[in-house]
Scaffold this motif. Structure first.
Motif, PDB file in Angstrom:
ATOM      1  N   LYS A  65      12.348  13.558 -33.717  1.00  0.00           N
ATOM      2  CA  LYS A  65      10.792  13.226 -33.507  1.00  0.00           C
ATOM      3  C   LYS A  65      10.699  12.762 -31.690  1.00  0.00           C
ATOM      4  O   LYS A  65      11.157  12.868 -31.193  1.00  0.00           O
ATOM      5  N   ASN A  66       9.595  12.794 -31.831  1.00  0.00           N
ATOM      6  CA  ASN A  66       8.397  12.372 -30.740  1.00  0.00           C
ATOM      7  C   ASN A  66       8.346  14.040 -29.816  1.00  0.00           C
ATOM      8  O   ASN A  66       8.374  13.971 -29.059  1.00  0.00           O
ATOM      9  N   ALA A  67       8.812  15.167 -30.749  1.00  0.00           N
ATOM     10  CA  ALA A  67       8.765  16.172 -30.165  1.00  0.00           C
ATOM     11  C   ALA A  67       8.262  17.176 -30.519  1.00  0.00           C
ATOM     12  O   ALA A  67       8.680  18.495 -31.054  1.00  0.00           O
ATOM     13  N   ASP A  68       7.416  16.682 -31.239  1.00  0.00           N
ATOM     14  CA  ASP A  68       6.593  18.314 -32.072  1.00  0.00           C
ATOM     15  C   ASP A  68       6.432  19.242 -31.740  1.00  0.00           C
ATOM     16  O   ASP A  68       6.596  20.422 -32.435  1.00  0.00           O
ATOM     17  N   GLN A  69       5.442  19.307 -30.877  1.00  0.00           N
ATOM     18  CA  GLN A  69       4.539  20.811 -30.481  1.00  0.00           C
ATOM     19  C   GLN A  69       6.169  21.259 -29.274  1.00  0.00           C
ATOM     20  O   GLN A  69       6.005  22.214 -29.885  1.00  0.00           O
ATOM     21  N   GLN A  70       6.929  20.650 -28.551  1.00  0.00           N
ATOM     22  CA  GLN A  70       7.578  21.663 -28.416  1.00  0.00           C
ATOM     23  C   GLN A  70       8.956  21.868 -29.010  1.00  0.00           C
ATOM     24  O   GLN A  70       9.035  22.795 -29.260  1.00  0.00           O
ATOM     25  N   LYS A  71       8.782  21.177 -30.366  1.00  0.00           N
ATOM     26  CA  LYS A  71      10.137  21.929 -31.413  1.00  0.00           C
ATOM     27  C   LYS A  71       9.432  22.918 -32.728  1.00  0.00           C
ATOM     28  O   LYS A  71       9.933  23.736 -32.416  1.00  0.00           O
ATOM     29  N   ALA A  72       7.971  23.038 -32.048  1.00  0.00           N
ATOM     30  CA  ALA A  72       7.201  23.895 -33.218  1.00  0.00           C
ATOM     31  C   ALA A  72       7.271  25.705 -31.897  1.00  0.00           C
ATOM     32  O   ALA A  72       7.733  26.514 -32.497  1.00  0.00           O
ATOM     33  N   ALA A  73       7.040  25.590 -30.874  1.00  0.00           N
ATOM     34  CA  ALA A  73       7.631  26.113 -30.110  1.00  0.00           C
ATOM     35  C   ALA A  73       8.807  26.873 -30.158  1.00  0.00           C
ATOM     36  O   ALA A  73       8.752  28.033 -30.020  1.00  0.00           O
ATOM     37  N   LEU A  74       9.593  26.150 -30.019  1.00  0.00           N
ATOM     38  CA  LEU A  74      11.186  26.429 -29.731  1.00  0.00           C
ATOM     39  C   LEU A  74      11.461  27.209 -30.848  1.00  0.00           C
ATOM     40  O   LEU A  74      11.872  28.325 -31.107  1.00  0.00           O
ATOM     41  N   LEU A  75      10.766  27.243 -32.057  1.00  0.00           N
ATOM     42  CA  LEU A  75      11.499  27.158 -33.493  1.00  0.00           C
ATOM     43  C   LEU A  75      10.389  28.873 -33.552  1.00  0.00           C
ATOM     44  O   LEU A  75      10.988  29.919 -34.156  1.00  0.00           O
ATOM     45  N   ARG A  76       9.145  28.635 -33.214  1.00  0.00           N
ATOM     46  CA  ARG A  76       8.488  30.072 -33.529  1.00  0.00           C
ATOM     47  C   ARG A  76       9.465  31.506 -32.717  1.00  0.00           C
ATOM     48  O   ARG A  76       9.660  32.322 -32.853  1.00  0.00           O
ATOM     49  N   ASN A  77       9.115  30.446 -31.206  1.00  0.00           N
ATOM     50  CA  ASN A  77      10.227  31.369 -30.316  1.00  0.00           C
ATOM     51  C   ASN A  77      11.601  32.213 -30.526  1.00  0.00           C
ATOM     52  O   ASN A  77      11.621  33.041 -30.647  1.00  0.00           O
ATOM     53  N   THR A  78      12.292  31.053 -31.558  1.00  0.00           N
ATOM     54  CA  THR A  78      13.504  31.441 -32.536  1.00  0.00           C
ATOM     55  C   THR A  78      13.495  32.487 -33.165  1.00  0.00           C
ATOM     56  O   THR A  78      14.093  33.347 -33.684  1.00  0.00           O
ATOM     57  N   GLU A  79      12.449  32.405 -34.211  1.00  0.00           N
ATOM     58  CA  GLU A  79      11.706  33.123 -35.458  1.00  0.00           C
ATOM     59  C   GLU A  79      11.154  34.373 -34.899  1.00  0.00           C
ATOM     60  O   GLU A  79      12.118  35.717 -35.656  1.00  0.00           O
ATOM     61  N   GLN A  80      10.667  34.169 -34.060  1.00  0.00           N
ATOM     62  CA  GLN A  80      10.975  35.584 -33.267  1.00  0.00           C
ATOM     63  C   GLN A  80      11.294  36.688 -32.913  1.00  0.00           C
ATOM     64  O   GLN A  80      11.883  37.865 -33.473  1.00  0.00           O
ATOM     65  N   PHE A  81      12.768  36.107 -32.364  1.00  0.00           N
ATOM     66  CA  PHE A  81      14.279  35.869 -32.085  1.00  0.00           C
ATOM     67  C   PHE A  81      14.882  37.152 -33.242  1.00  0.00           C
ATOM     68  O   PHE A  81      14.980  37.870 -32.566  1.00  0.00           O
ATOM     69  N   GLY A  97      18.118  11.685 -22.761  1.00  0.00           N
ATOM     70  CA  GLY A  97      18.358  11.869 -24.383  1.00  0.00           C
ATOM     71  C   GLY A  97      16.783  12.302 -24.850  1.00  0.00           C
ATOM     72  O   GLY A  97      16.674  11.001 -26.148  1.00  0.00           O
ATOM     73  N   THR A  98      15.707  12.931 -24.451  1.00  0.00           N
ATOM     74  CA  THR A  98      15.266  12.863 -25.505  1.00  0.00           C
ATOM     75  C   THR A  98      14.994  14.142 -26.824  1.00  0.00           C
ATOM     76  O   THR A  98      13.750  14.688 -27.541  1.00  0.00           O
ATOM     77  N   GLY A  99      15.946  14.953 -26.682  1.00  0.00           N
ATOM     78  CA  GLY A  99      16.458  15.633 -27.551  1.00  0.00           C
ATOM     79  C   GLY A  99      16.602  17.299 -27.567  1.00  0.00           C
ATOM     80  O   GLY A  99      16.028  17.718 -27.732  1.00  0.00           O
ATOM     81  N   LYS A 100      16.510  16.893 -25.751  1.00  0.00           N
ATOM     82  CA  LYS A 100      16.817  18.367 -25.556  1.00  0.00           C
ATOM     83  C   LYS A 100      17.973  19.400 -26.509  1.00  0.00           C
ATOM     84  O   LYS A 100      17.677  20.962 -26.702  1.00  0.00           O
ATOM     85  N   SER A 101      19.113  19.289 -26.166  1.00  0.00           N
ATOM     86  CA  SER A 101      20.032  20.298 -26.752  1.00  0.00           C
ATOM     87  C   SER A 101      20.166  20.250 -28.104  1.00  0.00           C
ATOM     88  O   SER A 101      20.690  20.673 -28.115  1.00  0.00           O
ATOM     89  N   SER A 102      20.198  18.546 -29.206  1.00  0.00           N
ATOM     90  CA  SER A 102      19.821  18.735 -30.399  1.00  0.00           C
ATOM     91  C   SER A 102      18.497  19.676 -30.814  1.00  0.00           C
ATOM     92  O   SER A 102      18.884  20.748 -31.887  1.00  0.00           O
ATOM     93  N   LEU A 103      17.312  19.914 -30.249  1.00  0.00           N
ATOM     94  CA  LEU A 103      17.031  21.514 -30.697  1.00  0.00           C
ATOM     95  C   LEU A 103      17.377  22.093 -30.722  1.00  0.00           C
ATOM     96  O   LEU A 103      16.737  23.215 -31.346  1.00  0.00           O
ATOM     97  N   ILE A 104      18.260  22.464 -29.841  1.00  0.00           N
ATOM     98  CA  ILE A 104      18.775  24.076 -29.311  1.00  0.00           C
ATOM     99  C   ILE A 104      19.164  24.545 -30.722  1.00  0.00           C
ATOM    100  O   ILE A 104      19.478  25.283 -31.718  1.00  0.00           O
ATOM    101  N   ARG A 105      20.303  22.729 -31.393  1.00  0.00           N
ATOM    102  CA  ARG A 105      21.357  23.050 -32.273  1.00  0.00           C
ATOM    103  C   ARG A 105      20.257  23.154 -33.667  1.00  0.00           C
ATOM    104  O   ARG A 105      21.224  23.531 -34.331  1.00  0.00           O
ATOM    105  N   ALA A 106      19.079  21.932 -33.407  1.00  0.00           N
ATOM    106  CA  ALA A 106      18.204  22.963 -34.851  1.00  0.00           C
ATOM    107  C   ALA A 106      18.204  23.775 -35.169  1.00  0.00           C
ATOM    108  O   ALA A 106      18.015  24.012 -36.357  1.00  0.00           O
ATOM    109  N   CYS A 107      17.737  24.440 -34.264  1.00  0.00           N
ATOM    110  CA  CYS A 107      17.353  26.289 -34.151  1.00  0.00           C
ATOM    111  C   CYS A 107      18.848  26.978 -35.342  1.00  0.00           C
ATOM    112  O   CYS A 107      18.449  27.651 -35.523  1.00  0.00           O
ATOM    113  N   LEU A 108      19.485  26.643 -34.398  1.00  0.00           N
ATOM    114  CA  LEU A 108      21.132  27.348 -34.909  1.00  0.00           C
ATOM    115  C   LEU A 108      20.902  27.130 -36.366  1.00  0.00           C
ATOM    116  O   LEU A 108      21.274  28.012 -37.544  1.00  0.00           O
ATOM    117  N   LYS A 109      20.911  25.624 -36.857  1.00  0.00           N
ATOM    118  CA  LYS A 109      21.042  25.422 -38.542  1.00  0.00           C
ATOM    119  C   LYS A 109      19.688  25.889 -39.257  1.00  0.00           C
ATOM    120  O   LYS A 109      19.862  26.476 -40.326  1.00  0.00           O
TER     121      LYS A 109
END
Length: 294
Positions: A65-81, A97-109
Motif C-alpha cells: 500500500k501507499n506506493a501505487d506509482q512505484q509499484k506500477a513503474a516496477l511491475l511495468r519495467n519487470t514485464e518488459q524484461f 520499512g516502506t515496501g522497497k524489498s517487498s515490492l521486488i519480491r512481489a515482482c517474482l510472485k
C-alpha cells in the motif's frame, strides 16, 4: 613402456583429484524460483555457487500500500524484461520499512511463471557479478540480481564491479540479467558537508560539483530507473495496519487504533514494516485471549 605406465598413473591421480574437486556447474538446481549467491571454501580454494531457495517469502503486489506509482513503474519495467523488451536496472531508495524489498519480491510472485528468477547477492559479493552473469548467460530464464540495503564506502571492492555491470563492460552480461537494488541512501555512498565545500561556480553562475560528489553520483546515475519511497502519514500507517490485521484474522476493536499508534510511537517509526509487526502482535494476542476466555 615406461611412458605408458606413467600416463596411467597420472590418469588415476587426476581421477582421484577430480572426485575431491567441487562440482559447480552441475549442482545448480534450475527448478528453483530464487537463488542465493554464496562463496564457499574447499581445500583452500574459494568459489561461488548459486544456492536454490525453494521456499521463497513471496509478496502479493496487492498487499503493498501507499506506493501505487512505484509499484506500477516496477511491475511495468519487470514485464518488459520478462517479455524480452528493453528494460532498466532499478534503484529503490527512501525511508526504511516502506515496501522497497517487498515490492521486488512481489515482482517474482507476479512473473515467476513467465520465467522470472531472483538471485540474492550480498554487497560483499558484488565483485562476483561478472561470474554470476557468465553462469546464467545460456539460461532461457530472466534473472534479477537483488541486493538489499545497498551502500558503499570508498574503496570497497563491489563498487567498481557494480559500475561495470550497470554500464556494460567488455564482458557482456547478455539480455537476461538486470540489477534491482534498495538503499536508504539516494546516491549509495555517504554524503558529507565537506564534499560540497569543493564545489565551484563558473563565470556564468553555473554550479560545478566537486569531483568527490561527481564520483558518488556516478554509480546511482547508472541505474536507469529510480523509485523513491517516503515515510507514511498516520492515516497511511493505520490503513496498512488495518489491512494486515484483517489478513491475520484479527478484529478491529475500539482500542485497536490507540494501540496501533502507541506501537508505532514506541518503535519511533510509522512504516509498512511496523504496521505489519503490530498486526501480527495484535492478531496473535486477540486469538490467545479468545482461547483463554473459552
Amino acid at each position: 613402456m615406461a611412458d605408458a605406465k606413467l600416463e596411467q598413473k597420472l590418469e588415476r591421480l587426476l581421477d582421484r583429484l577430480e572426485i575431491l574437486l567441487p562440482k559447480i556447474e552441475d549442482e545448480v538446481d534450475w527448478s528453483a524460483a530464487a537463488f542465493r549467491w554464496r562463496r564457499k571454501q574447499y581445500l583452500g580454494m574459494s568459489y561461488g555457487v548459486l544456492e536454490p531457495i525453494h521456499r521463497v517469502a513471496l509478496v502479493d503486489p496487492d498487499s503493498i500500500k501507499n506506493a501505487d506509482q512505484q509499484k506500477a513503474a516496477l511491475l511495468r519495467n519487470t514485464e518488459q524484461f520478462v517479455r524480452g523488451l528493453p528494460a532498466n536496472n532499478v534503484l529503490l531508495t527512501g525511508a526504511r520499512g516502506t515496501g522497497k524489498s517487498s515490492l521486488i519480491r512481489a515482482c517474482l510472485k507476479q512473473f515467476a511463471d513467465q520465467g522470472l528468477r531472483l538471485i540474492e547477492v550480498d554487497k560483499e559479493d558484488l565483485k562476483d557479478l561478472i561470474d554470476i552473469a557468465q553462469r546464467i548467460a545460456d539460461r532461457p530464464e530472466k534473472f534479477i540480481v537483488f541486493c538489499d540495503d545497498l551502500s558503499f564506502e570508498f574503496g570497497e571492492g563491489g563498487y567498481k564491479a557494480l559500475k561495470a555491470i550497470l554500464d556494460g563492460s567488455v564482458a557482456s552480461t547478455g539480455d537476461n540479467l538486470l540489477v534491482y537494488a534498495t538503499s536508504n541512501r539516494r546516491h549509495l555512498m555517504p554524503e558529507k558537508m565537506q564534499d560540497n565545500l569543493a564545489s565551484s561556480m563558473d563565470e556564468d553562475g553555473e554550479l560545478h560539483p566537486a569531483e568527490t560528489i561527481e564520483e558518488k553520483m556516478s554509480l546511482s546515475e547508472r541505474f536507469g530507473l529510480w523509485l523513491s519511497f517516503y515515510p507514511f502519514s498516520q492515516k497511511e500507517y493505520l490503513a496498512v495496519a488495518e489491512g494486515w490485521t484483517k489478513h491475520f484474522g484479527g478484529e478491529i476493536s475500539d482500542r485497536w487504533q490507540t494501540e496501533a499508534l502507541q506501537f508505532a510511537l514506541q518503535r519511533g517509526s510509522r512504516s509498512g514494516r511496523v504496521a505489519y509487526q503490530f498486526a501480527r502482535d495484535w492478531a496473535g494476542r486477540m486469538h490467545l485471549e479468545t482461547e483463554h476466555d473459552n
